[in-house]
Structures are given as structure tokens and as C-alpha cells.
Design an enzyme around this catalytic site. Structure first.
Site, PDB file in Angstrom:
ATOM      1  N   HIS A 135     -17.265   4.475  21.009  1.00  0.00           N
ATOM      2  CA  HIS A 135     -17.202   3.303  21.887  1.00  0.00           C
ATOM      3  C   HIS A 135     -16.504   3.674  23.184  1.00  0.00           C
ATOM      4  O   HIS A 135     -15.838   4.712  23.268  1.00  0.00           O
ATOM      5  CB  HIS A 135     -16.442   2.151  21.209  1.00  0.00           C
ATOM      6  N   LYS A 139     -11.895   0.015  24.376  1.00  0.00           N
ATOM      7  CA  LYS A 139     -11.804  -0.587  23.035  1.00  0.00           C
ATOM      8  C   LYS A 139     -10.539  -0.074  22.360  1.00  0.00           C
ATOM      9  O   LYS A 139     -10.368   1.132  22.184  1.00  0.00           O
ATOM     10  CB  LYS A 139     -13.048  -0.217  22.211  1.00  0.00           C
TER      11      LYS A 139
END
Ligand code: NAD
Length: 243
Positions: A135, A139
Site C-alpha cells: 500500500h 497508510k
């Protein structure tokens, strides 16, 4: 269909775009700074409400919609400790509620494929399995909620795995034989990649889901709104997908 939005953040904006592309109209948008719009004629005229806000505010929106006879689709995460209370109010009001912690149709299909593969692998213990999730660098949590749900799907089907072992890809943890390792990487602006890999001494089999942005969640939420119109009860992805 007339759609009202509660929450006009990243998801609210994406949902607006997709709803308009699919020929719906957005009759009202409520965000933190205009809560009075909930009582407006425009808001109350909606066929369905779509809610993506915060864990602290979502439940009050559900209650409001149930009490005003408005079907509501929500993707807000982090409120599930109050699930029973929400269902009680929904029943009392004979309301319509669609909730999914992940609205992506692609992730739903990927999970079904992964579970099927895990079932097949019960007869082939020469393969070990691991997962990788990648990701964007913003995040903060790891592994992702999606990786955990996919991992739980594998554990429920693959008898030789019992625990989840998440780690950063810079680490090399010892993974027990019954552990399912999840290597987590954070790279640039990657929206989300989940890879599941079965490896034996002779070959490897990988499946991968790669999101191209938030559109997948927004698309699923709009489909859910179309599904919910005219229904009563509580629904989720399984009901909409029919498998
Ligand atoms: P965001 O922070 O960009 O947007 C949230 C919005 O809610 C903000 O505009 C904020 O002002 C608004 N808000 C806060 N309190 C409010 C209130 N009382 N009334 C009206 N609006 C209010 O967040 P986001 O990325 O849009 O995500 C929203 C939620 O959806 C989060 O819980 C996130 O985890 C979840 N999410 C779920 C899925 C899924 O598929 N289910 C996908 C992405 C995000």
C-alpha cells in the site's frame, strides 16, 4: 435514483462521480460543517442514502435514516462493536441497511477464488502459502483490513494453517508451520495490492488483486444503493453478489 450523501471526503467525492456516471442524481450532500442539511426536504426526498464518515458519527446517521424511512448504505469502518444496537433500531423502524467493510466487487471475487484455491491445497501439502500486501506510504496500519479478511478466508479453508503472522517486508520472522505469513510493504502511492502465493519445490502458483484507486469501493457502494432501493432488512456483499 435520488441519492443523498453523508460524508463528503475522499469516498464521498468518488461516489458522487460514479453515481452521476450511472445516471443517478445527488440530491443532498451532508458533511461535518452542514449537519442541518439532514433535515432538509432535499435530503428527505432521497431514495437511498450513502454514508462514508467516521466511526464516531456513523451510528447516529444510521438511526436517523431508519427513523426517517430512508434506506442507508454505509462503508464507514470501526463501529461494529455497536452492531447489535444498530440492528435493534433497524428492526424497530423496519429499515433498510447495507453494510460492507470492503465494497470492492473485485476483492470479493478474489476472496472467493482464494478460498477455492485454499480448499484445493488441502490435498497438496508440498505447497506452502504466504501473502504480500503493498500500500501507499500514508497508510499507517498493517496488515491492511483486506489482507486480514483474505487471510481469515484462507485459515478457514486450509486445514494446515491456524495463525496469521504479519511482518514488514524489511523483517525476516520465523514463521511456524501452521502460520500464514503476511509481508507488508509501503511504497509511494500504491492504492493496494494483495498477492497470495503457493510455493513448492517444483513450482509456484500466485493470484493477485491490484486496485487502481478508490473507484472499486465507490462503484460497489453505488451498486449496493441500487440493490437496496425498495428493500427492507440488513444486507451485505454476499446478498448482492449472490455467491
Ligand atoms: P475522509 O476522512 O476522506 O472523509 C470522511 C468525511 O466524513 C469527511 O469529509 C468528514 O468531514 C465527514 N464527516 C465527519 N463527521 C461527520 C458528520 N458528523 N456528519 C457528516 N459528515 C461527517 O475518509 P474516507 O476515505 O472518505 O473514508 C470514510 C470511511 O469509509 C472510513 O471509515 C474508511 O475506513 C471507510 N472506507 C470504507 C471502504 C469500504 O469499502 N467499506 C473503503 C474506503 C474507506
Amino acid at each position: 435514483m435520488k441519492i443523498a450523501l453523508i460524508g463528503y471526503g475522499k469516498m464521498g467525492h468518488e461516489i458522487e462521480k460514479i453515481a452521476l456516471q450511472r445516471g443517478h442524481s445527488i440530491v443532498s450532500i451532508v458533511d461535518r460543517d452542514n449537519p442541518e442539511a439532514l433535515a432538509s426536504e432535499a435530503f428527505l426526498s432521497a431514495d437511498v442514502v450513502i454514508e462514508f464518515t467516521t466511526p464516531d458519527t456513523a451510528v447516529q446517521h444510521y438511526t436517523y435514516c431508519f427513523e426517517h424511512g430512508l434506506p442507508i448504505v454505509s462503508g464507514t469502518t470501526g463501529w461494529l462493536a455497536r452492531r447489535e444496537e444498530v440492528e435493534r433500531v433497524r428492526k424497530t423502524c423496519d429499515g433498510a441497511f447495507f453494510y460492507a467493510s470492503n465494497f470492492s466487487v473485485g476483492v470479493y471475487i478474489f476472496d472467493l477464488v482464494s478460498r477455492h484455491l485454499a480448499r484445493l491445497m488441502n490435498a497438496h501439502d508440498t505447497y506452502d502459502v504466504r501473502m504480500e500486501e503493498v500500500h501507499h506510504i500514508h497508510k499507517k496500519d498493517h496488515p491492511s483490513g483486506t489482507a486480514l479478511s483474505l487471510a481469515e478466508g484462507i485459515l478457514s479453508e486450509l486445514e494446515r494453517k491456524a495463525t496469521i503472522v504479519p511482518f514488514l517486508d524489511s523483517e525476516t520472522p520465523a514463521i511456524p508451520a501452521d502460520g500464514l505469513g503476511i509481508a507488508c510493504s509501503r511504497e509511494a502511492e500504491v492504492p493496494g495490492i494483495h498477492r497470495i502465493r503457493y510455493e513448492s519445490d517444483i513450482d509456484s502458483i500466485s493470484i493477485e488483486h491490484s486496485a487502481k484507486g478508490r473507484q472499486g469501493f465507490a462503484f460497489g457502494a453505488v451498486l449496493a444503493a441500487e440493490y437496496l432501493k425498495g428493500k427492507k432488512g440488513t444486507f451485505g456483499m454476499k446478498d448482492m453478489m449472490g455467491v
